[in-house]
Scaffold this motif. Sequence first.
Motif, PDB file in Angstrom:
ATOM      1  N   MET A   1       3.993 -55.107  93.590  1.00 59.64           N
ATOM      2  CA  MET A   1       4.786 -54.230  94.437  1.00 59.64           C
ATOM      3  C   MET A   1       6.044 -53.721  93.754  1.00 59.64           C
ATOM      4  N   VAL A   2       6.344 -54.187  92.553  1.00 60.70           N
ATOM      5  CA  VAL A   2       7.544 -53.762  91.842  1.00 60.70           C
ATOM      6  C   VAL A   2       7.132 -53.097  90.546  1.00 60.70           C
ATOM      7  N   ASN A   3       7.624 -51.876  90.278  1.00 59.31           N
ATOM      8  CA  ASN A   3       7.233 -51.178  89.074  1.00 59.31           C
ATOM      9  C   ASN A   3       8.074 -51.645  87.891  1.00 59.31           C
ATOM     10  N   SER A   4       7.924 -51.003  86.726  1.00 62.71           N
ATOM     11  CA  SER A   4       8.597 -51.463  85.519  1.00 62.71           C
ATOM     12  C   SER A   4      10.106 -51.404  85.621  1.00 62.71           C
ATOM     13  N   GLN A   5      10.634 -50.582  86.514  1.00 63.64           N
ATOM     14  CA  GLN A   5      12.071 -50.530  86.731  1.00 63.64           C
ATOM     15  C   GLN A   5      12.531 -51.544  87.781  1.00 63.64           C
ATOM     16  N   ARG A   6      11.620 -52.405  88.199  1.00 66.30           N
ATOM     17  CA  ARG A   6      11.915 -53.449  89.169  1.00 66.30           C
ATOM     18  C   ARG A   6      12.419 -52.887  90.487  1.00 66.30           C
ATOM     19  N   ARG A   7      11.890 -51.735  90.892  1.00 69.76           N
ATOM     20  CA  ARG A   7      12.229 -51.162  92.195  1.00 69.76           C
ATOM     21  C   ARG A   7      11.185 -51.617  93.201  1.00 69.76           C
ATOM     22  N   LEU A   8      11.639 -52.054  94.344  1.00 71.47           N
ATOM     23  CA  LEU A   8      10.741 -52.581  95.360  1.00 71.47           C
ATOM     24  C   LEU A   8       9.955 -51.450  96.011  1.00 71.47           C
ATOM     25  N   ALA A   9       8.637 -51.548  95.945  1.00 69.96           N
ATOM     26  CA  ALA A   9       7.757 -50.590  96.605  1.00 69.96           C
ATOM     27  C   ALA A   9       7.086 -51.274  97.786  1.00 69.96           C
ATOM     28  N   LEU A  10       6.880 -50.535  98.845  1.00 70.31           N
ATOM     29  CA  LEU A  10       6.287 -51.101 100.055  1.00 70.31           C
ATOM     30  C   LEU A  10       4.856 -50.597 100.212  1.00 70.31           C
ATOM     31  N   PRO A  11       3.883 -51.503 100.409  1.00 73.73           N
ATOM     32  CA  PRO A  11       2.482 -51.096 100.475  1.00 73.73           C
ATOM     33  C   PRO A  11       2.021 -50.666 101.858  1.00 73.73           C
ATOM     34  N   ASN A  12       2.917 -50.604 102.818  1.00 69.34           N
ATOM     35  CA  ASN A  12       2.527 -50.249 104.181  1.00 69.34           C
ATOM     36  C   ASN A  12       2.396 -48.734 104.310  1.00 69.34           C
ATOM     37  N   PRO A  13       1.184 -48.190 104.401  1.00 77.79           N
ATOM     38  CA  PRO A  13       1.016 -46.733 104.445  1.00 77.79           C
ATOM     39  C   PRO A  13       1.553 -46.109 105.724  1.00 77.79           C
ATOM     40  N   HIS A  14       1.678 -46.897 106.781  1.00 78.92           N
ATOM     41  CA  HIS A  14       2.134 -46.348 108.058  1.00 78.92           C
ATOM     42  C   HIS A  14       3.606 -45.929 108.018  1.00 78.92           C
ATOM     43  N   LEU A  15       4.365 -46.487 107.065  1.00 81.04           N
ATOM     44  CA  LEU A  15       5.771 -46.109 106.971  1.00 81.04           C
ATOM     45  C   LEU A  15       5.926 -44.643 106.585  1.00 81.04           C
ATOM     46  N   MET A  16       4.937 -44.104 105.877  1.00 78.59           N
ATOM     47  CA  MET A  16       5.007 -42.708 105.450  1.00 78.59           C
ATOM     48  C   MET A  16       4.759 -41.744 106.597  1.00 78.59           C
ATOM     49  N   GLU A  17       4.252 -42.244 107.706  1.00 72.94           N
ATOM     50  CA  GLU A  17       3.914 -41.378 108.830  1.00 72.94           C
ATOM     51  C   GLU A  17       5.121 -41.044 109.703  1.00 72.94           C
ATOM     52  N   ASN A  18       6.240 -41.761 109.488  1.00 73.61           N
ATOM     53  CA  ASN A  18       7.400 -41.592 110.350  1.00 73.61           C
ATOM     54  C   ASN A  18       8.497 -40.822 109.632  1.00 73.61           C
ATOM     55  N   GLU A  19       9.105 -39.877 110.337  1.00 68.01           N
ATOM     56  CA  GLU A  19      10.235 -39.150 109.765  1.00 68.01           C
ATOM     57  C   GLU A  19      11.446 -40.051 109.603  1.00 68.01           C
ATOM     58  N   GLU A  20      11.563 -41.031 110.476  1.00 67.51           N
ATOM     59  CA  GLU A  20      12.695 -41.946 110.437  1.00 67.51           C
ATOM     60  C   GLU A  20      12.191 -43.370 110.633  1.00 67.51           C
ATOM     61  N   ASP A  21      12.714 -44.294 109.841  1.00 65.76           N
ATOM     62  CA  ASP A  21      12.409 -45.710 110.026  1.00 65.76           C
ATOM     63  C   ASP A  21      13.661 -46.388 110.554  1.00 65.76           C
ATOM     64  N   TYR A  22      13.511 -47.058 111.672  1.00 63.76           N
ATOM     65  CA  TYR A  22      14.631 -47.714 112.330  1.00 63.76           C
ATOM     66  C   TYR A  22      14.570 -49.208 112.029  1.00 63.76           C
ATOM     67  N   LEU A  23      15.540 -49.692 111.271  1.00 69.12           N
ATOM     68  CA  LEU A  23      15.648 -51.123 110.983  1.00 69.12           C
ATOM     69  C   LEU A  23      16.348 -51.758 112.177  1.00 69.12           C
ATOM     70  N   TYR A  24      15.555 -52.032 113.197  1.00 70.94           N
ATOM     71  CA  TYR A  24      16.033 -52.315 114.542  1.00 70.94           C
ATOM     72  C   TYR A  24      17.045 -53.450 114.594  1.00 70.94           C
ATOM     73  N   HIS A  25      16.745 -54.570 113.943  1.00 73.24           N
ATOM     74  CA  HIS A  25      17.609 -55.740 114.074  1.00 73.24           C
ATOM     75  C   HIS A  25      18.849 -55.654 113.194  1.00 73.24           C
ATOM     76  N   LEU A  26      18.853 -54.712 112.241  1.00 79.38           N
ATOM     77  CA  LEU A  26      20.052 -54.447 111.453  1.00 79.38           C
ATOM     78  C   LEU A  26      20.874 -53.311 112.042  1.00 79.38           C
ATOM     79  N   GLY A  27      20.261 -52.535 112.916  1.00 80.79           N
ATOM     80  CA  GLY A  27      20.965 -51.409 113.514  1.00 80.79           C
ATOM     81  C   GLY A  27      21.155 -50.247 112.557  1.00 80.79           C
ATOM     82  N   LEU A  28      20.297 -50.142 111.549  1.00 79.46           N
ATOM     83  CA  LEU A  28      20.388 -49.079 110.558  1.00 79.46           C
ATOM     84  C   LEU A  28      19.106 -48.252 110.572  1.00 79.46           C
ATOM     85  N   THR A  29      19.202 -46.997 110.131  1.00 76.93           N
ATOM     86  CA  THR A  29      18.024 -46.140 110.039  1.00 76.93           C
ATOM     87  C   THR A  29      18.016 -45.430 108.697  1.00 76.93           C
TER      88      THR A  29
END
Length: 337
Positions: A1-29
């Motif tokens: 899940m991490v490329n050669s630059q050690r950037r975290l990639a997420l394998p959940n394809p459903h995240l790409m379907e949303n214009e906005e992701d709400y990190l509900y318990h952190l209160g951030l979007t």
Amino acid sequence: MVNSQRRLALPNPHLMENEEDYLYHLGLTTHDNLPELFRDVKFIILGGSHKTMIEFAKYIRGELYFPAENLENLCRSERYGMWKVGPVLAVAYGVGSPSITILLHELFKLVHYSNATNVIFIRMGTSAGIGVNPGTIVITDSAYNAALRKEHRQTVLGQEISRPTILDRVLAEALLMCQVDPNVTTILGGTLCADDFYEGQGRLDGAFCDYTEDDKIEYLKKAHSLGCRNVEMESCAFSSLCHRAGVRGAVVCVTLIDRLQSDLMSAVDVQRYDELVRRPHSLIARFIKRQVGLQIKENRSGMRQPSIISGGLPSEMSAPTQPTTASTPDFTVSQPS
């Protein structure tokens, strides 16, 4: 899940379907400017209580020579707490596996959306010892569940799924090398991760207890024979999720009592309690300073000043050689090749 630059990639394809992701318990979007806020984060330190993590944030602020400004809780909800000091994010998760699991999902997404790279996760806190003296720091090398298996079990859509509890050995050994206080015993050891504080840990002082003292001792001795030297409630979920996400993770806990001697938290030396709780703070701070290339030394006037170091860690975790300044540090973290 991490490329050669050690950037975290997420394998959940459903995240790409949303214009906005709400990190509900952190209160951030994702409509917040997350890269501006968090792109420079290199270390995420997780602990239980708000009080402990505020104290850690203040401590690391002094160790990294940041100005003594007010610390702002970056969480916009009341569930968790999050304080940022330069490359360090101190986060309070509450208690137990469900709480830290929810938080890790949202922190992984936060790291991804912020374009942060090479981020190290460390869970720190208190624990009960198994055959070790109170005050011992245990750096987890293997996390065992309550059935004494190296796995984290979770029920998903009605099916129980088992995932391995794997931690970064090189990271654990680098943390171990940062302990220089001869008065503080620090070891690598297994950690027993229970589902709750009372029956799950074989305590005799809960509201319910259907076993004997001898049953408890037999269970703890079996865990000890497997290498377990402490018991807590988060290491299986933490290690499993970090491994699944491809991020480097470590667990650093101080022991308050020896469960082979007592169950009662009243056995903790009250006068030593605060000092014991802070023991992981200094160890982790020393690790962070080595990673960013800072070392504390006394100058002639007795004032602490930063200086650049080289070496002192395994080659896989060597400190950066580029100079850093105390006022506006340019933090980089080296990674295994």
